[in-house]
Design a protein around this motif. Structure first.
Motif, PDB file in Angstrom:
ATOM      1  N   GLY A 220      24.708  62.609  43.677  1.00 52.42           N
ATOM      2  CA  GLY A 220      26.086  62.856  44.081  1.00 52.42           C
ATOM      3  C   GLY A 220      27.055  62.586  42.958  1.00 52.42           C
ATOM      4  N   SER A 221      26.867  61.418  42.326  1.00 51.60           N
ATOM      5  CA  SER A 221      27.838  61.085  41.289  1.00 51.60           C
ATOM      6  C   SER A 221      27.706  61.997  40.094  1.00 51.60           C
ATOM      7  CB  SER A 221      27.720  59.629  40.851  1.00 51.60           C
ATOM      8  OG  SER A 221      26.551  59.040  41.317  1.00 51.60           O
TER       9      SER A 221
ATOM     10  N   ASP B  66      28.404  52.923  37.609  1.00 51.19           N
ATOM     11  CA  ASP B  66      27.663  53.230  38.817  1.00 51.19           C
ATOM     12  C   ASP B  66      26.232  53.634  38.479  1.00 51.19           C
ATOM     13  OD1 ASP B  66      27.638  55.662  41.364  1.00 51.19           O
ATOM     14  OD2 ASP B  66      27.810  53.494  41.672  1.00 51.19           O
TER      15      ASP B  66
ATOM     16  N   SER C 179      29.336  65.191  40.790  1.00 55.14           N
ATOM     17  CA  SER C 179      30.790  65.059  40.816  1.00 55.14           C
ATOM     18  C   SER C 179      31.371  65.071  39.416  1.00 55.14           C
ATOM     19  CB  SER C 179      31.191  63.740  41.487  1.00 55.14           C
ATOM     20  OG  SER C 179      30.780  63.724  42.810  1.00 55.14           O
ATOM     21  N   ILE C 180      30.628  64.490  38.497  1.00 56.44           N
ATOM     22  CA  ILE C 180      31.093  64.462  37.107  1.00 56.44           C
ATOM     23  C   ILE C 180      30.874  65.800  36.451  1.00 56.44           C
ATOM     24  CG2 ILE C 180      30.397  63.579  34.869  1.00 56.44           C
ATOM     25  CD1 ILE C 180      32.087  61.605  35.969  1.00 56.44           C
TER      26      ILE C 180
ATOM     27  N   HIS D 228      19.731  59.939  45.716  1.00 54.19           N
ATOM     28  CA  HIS D 228      20.770  60.783  46.315  1.00 54.19           C
ATOM     29  C   HIS D 228      22.139  60.416  45.801  1.00 54.19           C
ATOM     30  CE1 HIS D 228      22.578  63.272  49.478  1.00 54.19           C
ATOM     31  NE2 HIS D 228      23.472  62.283  49.601  1.00 54.19           N
ATOM     32  N   GLN D 229      22.384  59.120  45.724  1.00 53.24           N
ATOM     33  CA  GLN D 229      23.668  58.640  45.214  1.00 53.24           C
ATOM     34  C   GLN D 229      23.872  59.122  43.794  1.00 53.24           C
ATOM     35  OE1 GLN D 229      26.236  57.079  46.195  1.00 53.24           O
ATOM     36  NE2 GLN D 229      25.781  55.724  47.910  1.00 53.24           N
ATOM     37  N   PHE D 230      22.806  58.969  43.012  1.00 46.23           N
ATOM     38  CA  PHE D 230      22.909  59.359  41.620  1.00 46.23           C
ATOM     39  C   PHE D 230      23.202  60.853  41.522  1.00 46.23           C
ATOM     40  CE2 PHE D 230      22.985  59.035  37.374  1.00 46.23           C
ATOM     41  CZ  PHE D 230      22.032  58.274  36.700  1.00 46.23           C
TER      42      PHE D 230
ATOM     43  N   PHE E  83      31.571  56.249  36.364  1.00 50.60           N
ATOM     44  CA  PHE E  83      30.254  56.884  36.478  1.00 50.60           C
ATOM     45  C   PHE E  83      29.216  56.087  35.709  1.00 50.60           C
ATOM     46  CE2 PHE E  83      27.012  59.939  36.770  1.00 50.60           C
ATOM     47  CZ  PHE E  83      26.533  60.240  35.515  1.00 50.60           C
TER      48      PHE E  83
END
Lengths: 744, 152
Positions: free
Chosen positions: B84-85, B53, B88-89, B80-82, B50
């Motif tokens: 998402g990650s 990324d 997730s964390i 958006h990616q950020f 994480f």
């Protein structure tokens, strides 16, 4: 005086006398001897003559008298002493015999005289006997006549024949001049001349019933002589001076059906009578004999019986004819009804298809139109079109369903389904409207309610949607609570529905669902109407309510098909209402049935579920998320392959992969890739059993994306965040049903 | 043993505060559940990934926003990616900033975006240091011979 010289010396005058005596004696003897001969001859001729002894005596007497006279012949001349002795003897004998005979005759002659009287007496007797014989013969003949008459009368069951025969036979038997029958009219106040033997009956010839002579005849069951001048006997106009013959009248009881009670023989006093009048030929100086009167009475009774039999027969024939007519009519009606039903079914079958096709076209095209660029007015119009056509489609479906339900041709589509998920689905579908109305919906599933059940999921959902929908529809504010639990057998009996007898059995359970709202409520008197078709209580109809009133009717039928019961309780208007239904569902046996590609190791407490060796493919372009989800699946025991792009996914995916998780959180065009994956997988693996299940993982909660996913053929949608438990459940459900439905 | 329990108590308090302050959310707990004997370093692995990324993403964002003409689609994609990650964390605050960031992207508000980027950097560094502290504590506990208390 010349003396004749040729004459022999003339006998002296004494000699002449003696000569005459001589000749007389001779003839007397002769007569005397011939009389016995005659007697003997005639007696011999007649066999019956009791006095032979007398005859012998008499014969002896006569013979001896003859002998005496004969011997007298010898006494005219000098005769010897012998002749004198003989003569004396003969005379003595004769004297004896004649005295004896004289004495005898004293006894005999009265006897003989009495024989004569006896003879007379016998002759009289014989005459009398003859007479009596004649009488008996007549009577016996009469009896035969009666029997024959009775036979004739009873041999027919036709009224008119009976009466006619009676008159004819009576007339013949008794050699009557006229025989007439007077029947009481309908009013019972008059006697009408109904039948006559010889004359044409004058029409409408009636006589009032209260005449004294008629009363007299009716009061006794014997035949009574009546005057030939009374109205009933005066059938012909009196013509000439003739002596009308004697007239006899007798009553004929007319028995009715109602008179025949089992325990109660008919009372004669309340009966109606007919009058039979019999007339002897005029100028015949004949009289009515007793036996003839008896004959008449007997006949009258027989006629009564025969008439009643005829009446009964007529009645039963009439009833039978009526029944036959009714049977025919019913048969016809039944056939017509069957034809009507068949016609209707055919019609429905055709209309089903015919109506739905254009409906679907309208709905589909309107929704597509909605997706395009529209001005606000156009959008409004399209939305209205869509709403209306959806309503119409629902109506059509409802009506078709209902008519199939009525027939009993609807059958439940029974299979295993996720009960909890069904509830969640219902909740999801209702939540939008509820939130608009600011109603709070809570659902409470009992812990002992099985997660999976066997039944018709679609129809169960229809029932729940209807019930919950009604609760939402008729509540302006407040909350709606849905509870579901397994019903105990004792609590299943509802006093309102006494014919509902749930029978608990091994592999079924009864689920009880209660939906309570605090809305407008229902008047308790209206509650029964709620379940009838097309009936909507006036107070509940509002502009927005819509619907055809069929909803609850259909629900009730579905519930009944599921061997359950549905009812509504409400305290009154404005006090909310509770809808309760109980349905029978089957308990699933999960271990053996597995039409799905994989069978996980399942234990019921969800604690240690793992899916060993389950080959899973996960596609996610976000590295972190990919890593996390991979870890998640690995933790659950799966064999995980992680890819980061759609192309890679399609490259790698094979029949060995059972599930493909596709992340569709990508904005804009990114989602297209995910959908493409689903479509391609569907194309590549056509057989259901071999195809990997494609499940979308998304952070989007809106329905459009869910629908899109479903449209491209995804087998499930999972909403982020995905916890371990959730993933476990997802995999479990996928393994059981091949679909996963998300619910909050 | 005293040291261990002290450290453990410290760990528990720290973790609780992280949750309370919204740095972490339930997703982090889920992550911790995934760590077992077969996968002992799972959380650390994920978290370090994480970090990598995120740093990449932050750089990309900075670059994108510095352009003359900002490609908001690109910016949005990164954010958006950020998001998402971070979700997730379980990095909740980071995720929330991403959500706000996306709104600005949608309306193409450059200033708003830049501000968000700053905020994002700030939050990210915060959560990074917290997580690093957490791991250090874990190591200390393990080194002292104790076991890491689970926060389930």
């Amino acid at each position: 005086m010349e003396a004749c010289n040729c004459i022999e010396p003339q006998w002296p005058a004494d000699e002449l006398l003696m000569k005459y005596q001589y000749i007389s004696d001779f003839f007397i003897a002769l007569a005397y001897f011939s009389i016995p001969l005659e007697l003997i001859y005639f007696v011999k001729k007649s066999a019956v003559f009791p006095y032979r002894w007398v005859l012998v005596q008499f014969g002896a007497f006569i013979v001896l008298c003859g002998a005496t006279h004969l011997i007298n012949l010898w006494t005219f001349n000098t005769h010897s002493r012998t002749v004198a002795i003989v003569m004396t003897a003969a005379k003595v004998l004769t004297a004896v015999v004649s005295c004896a005979t004289a004495l005898m005759l004293v006894h005999i002659i009265p006897d003989l005289l009495s024989v004569k009287t006896r003879e007379l007496f016998l002759k009289n007797k014989a005459a009398e006997l003859d007479r009596e014989m004649g009488l008996i013969r007549t009577q016996e003949e009469t009896g035969r006549h009666v029997r024959m008459l009775t036979h004739e009368i009873r041999s027919t069951l036709d009224r008119h024949t009976i009466l006619k025969t009676t008159l004819v036979e009576l007339g013949r038997t008794l050699a009557l001049e006229e025989c007439a029958l007077w029947m009481p009219t309908r009013t019972g106040l008059e006697l009408q001349l109904s039948y006559t033997l010889r004359h044409q009956k004058p029409v409408g010839f009636t006589v009032p019933i209260q005449l004294p002579v008629i009363n007299q005849v009716f009061s006794t069951n014997r035949a009574a002589k009546i005057s030939p001048n009374c109205p009933v006997a005066r059938l012909r106009p009196l013509a000439g001076k003739y002596m009308p013959g004697e007239v006899v009248a007798v009553r004929v009881p007319l028995l009715h059906l109602s008179n025949f009670q089992i325990n109660d023989w008919p009372e004669l006093s309340t009966k109606r009578y007919a009058l039979m009048v019999l007339m002897l030929p005029s100028d015949s100086a004949r009289q009515w004999h007793v036996h003839e009167l008896e004959l008449v009475e007997v006949v009258a009774d027989q006629v009564a019986v025969a008439l009643s039999h005829a009446a009964i027969l007529e009645e039963s024939m009439r009833a039978r004819d009526l029944l036959m007519e009714q049977n025919v009519a019913l048969d016809l009606a039944r056939r017509e009804a069957e034809t009507a039903i068949r016609a209707r079914n055919d019609f429905l079958a055709v209309m089903n298809h015919e109506m739905r096709t254009p409906m679907h076209a309208i709905i589909a095209l309107s929704s597509l139109l909605q997706e395009t660029e529209l001005t606000p007015e156009q959008r409004l119009m399209v939305e209205t079109i869509l709403k209306s056509s959806n309503l119409l489609a629902t109506l059509i479906n409802d009506v078709l369903d209902l008519s199939r339900l009525e027939d009993g041709s609807l059958q439940l589509d029974v299979r295993t389904f996720n009960l909890h998920a069904t509830f969640r689905e219902v909740l999801n579908l209702v939540k939008p409207i509820a939130s608009v109305k600011q109603l709070f919906i809570s659902i409470n599933l009992a812990p002992d309610l099985p997660e999976y059940a066997v039944g018709d999921e679609k129809r169960l959902m229809q029932i729940m949607l209807n019930v919950v929908g009604n609760a939402v529809k008729f509540s302006k504010e407040g909350s709606i609570s849905i509870t579901a639990f397994v019903a105990k057998p004792e609590s299943l009996r509802d006093p309102r529905a006494p014919e509902f007898f749930p029978v608990p059995c091994d592999n079924h359970f009864y689920m009880r669902v209660q939906v309570k709202d605090f809305g407008s409520g229902i008047n308790p008197q209206d509650i029964p109407k709620v379940f009838t078709k097309f009936a909507q209580s006036q107070s509940l109809v509002s502009r927005n309510s819509g619907g055809s009133g069929l909803g609850l009717a259909i629900c009730k039928r579905f519930v009944n098909l599921m061997e359950g019961n549905i009812w509504i309780e409400s305290e009154g208007l404005g006090k909310g209402c509770t809808a309760i239904f109980i349905v029978k569902l089957g308990i699933t046996e999960r271990l053996n049935e597995s039409k799905l590609p994989f069978v996980p190791k399942v234990t019921r407490n969800h604690g240690q579920t793992s899916f060993p060796g389950l080959k899973v493919l996960i596609m996610d372009d976000n590295g972190v998320s990919r890593m996390v989800n991979k870890g998640l699946l690995v933790h659950l025991g799966c064999d995980v392959t992680a890819v980061s792009s759609a192309d890679e996914c399609l490259r790698v995916v094979s029949q060995e992969h059972k599930v493909v998780f596709v992340d569709v959180s990508l904005p804009g065009n990114g989602a297209e890739d995910s959908y493409r994956v689903a479509v391609r997988i569907h194309e590549r693996f056509t057989k259901r059993h071999g195809r990997p299940l494609v499940v979308a993982i998304t952070g989007n909660t809106d329905r459009v994306s869910t629908e899109n996913c479903m449209r491209v053929g995804m087998d499930g949608v999972v909403l982020k965040p995905v916890s371990v438990d959730k993933m476990r459940r997802v995999l479990l459900e996928l393994s059981e049903h091949g679909v996963y439905c998300e619910a909050h | 043993m005293d040291v261990v329990s002290q450290l453990q108590r410290q760990f528990v308090d720290f973790t609780t505060s992280l949750y309370h302050e919204g740095f972490l959310d339930d997703q982090f707990t889920q992550l911790q559940k995934l760590q077992d004997e077969s996968n002992p370093e799972f959380v650390a692995e994920v978290v370090s990934f994480f970090f990598e990324d995120s740093e990449n993403l932050l750089n990309n964002l900075a670059n994108a926003l510095q352009q003359q003409i900002v490609d908001y689609n690109q910016v949005d994609a990164h954010v958006h990616q950020f998001k998402g990650s971070s979700s997730s964390i379980g990095a909740q605050r980071v995720k929330n900033v991403c959500v706000a960031f996306r709104n600005f992207c949608e309306v193409k508000n450059r200033d708003g975006c830049i501000r968000c980027l700053q905020q994002l950097k700030h939050e990210y560094s915060l959560v990074k240091s917290k997580l690093e502290t957490l791991f250090r504590l874990e190591q200390q506990i393990l080194a002292a011979g104790g076991t890491i208390p689970s926060m389930a």
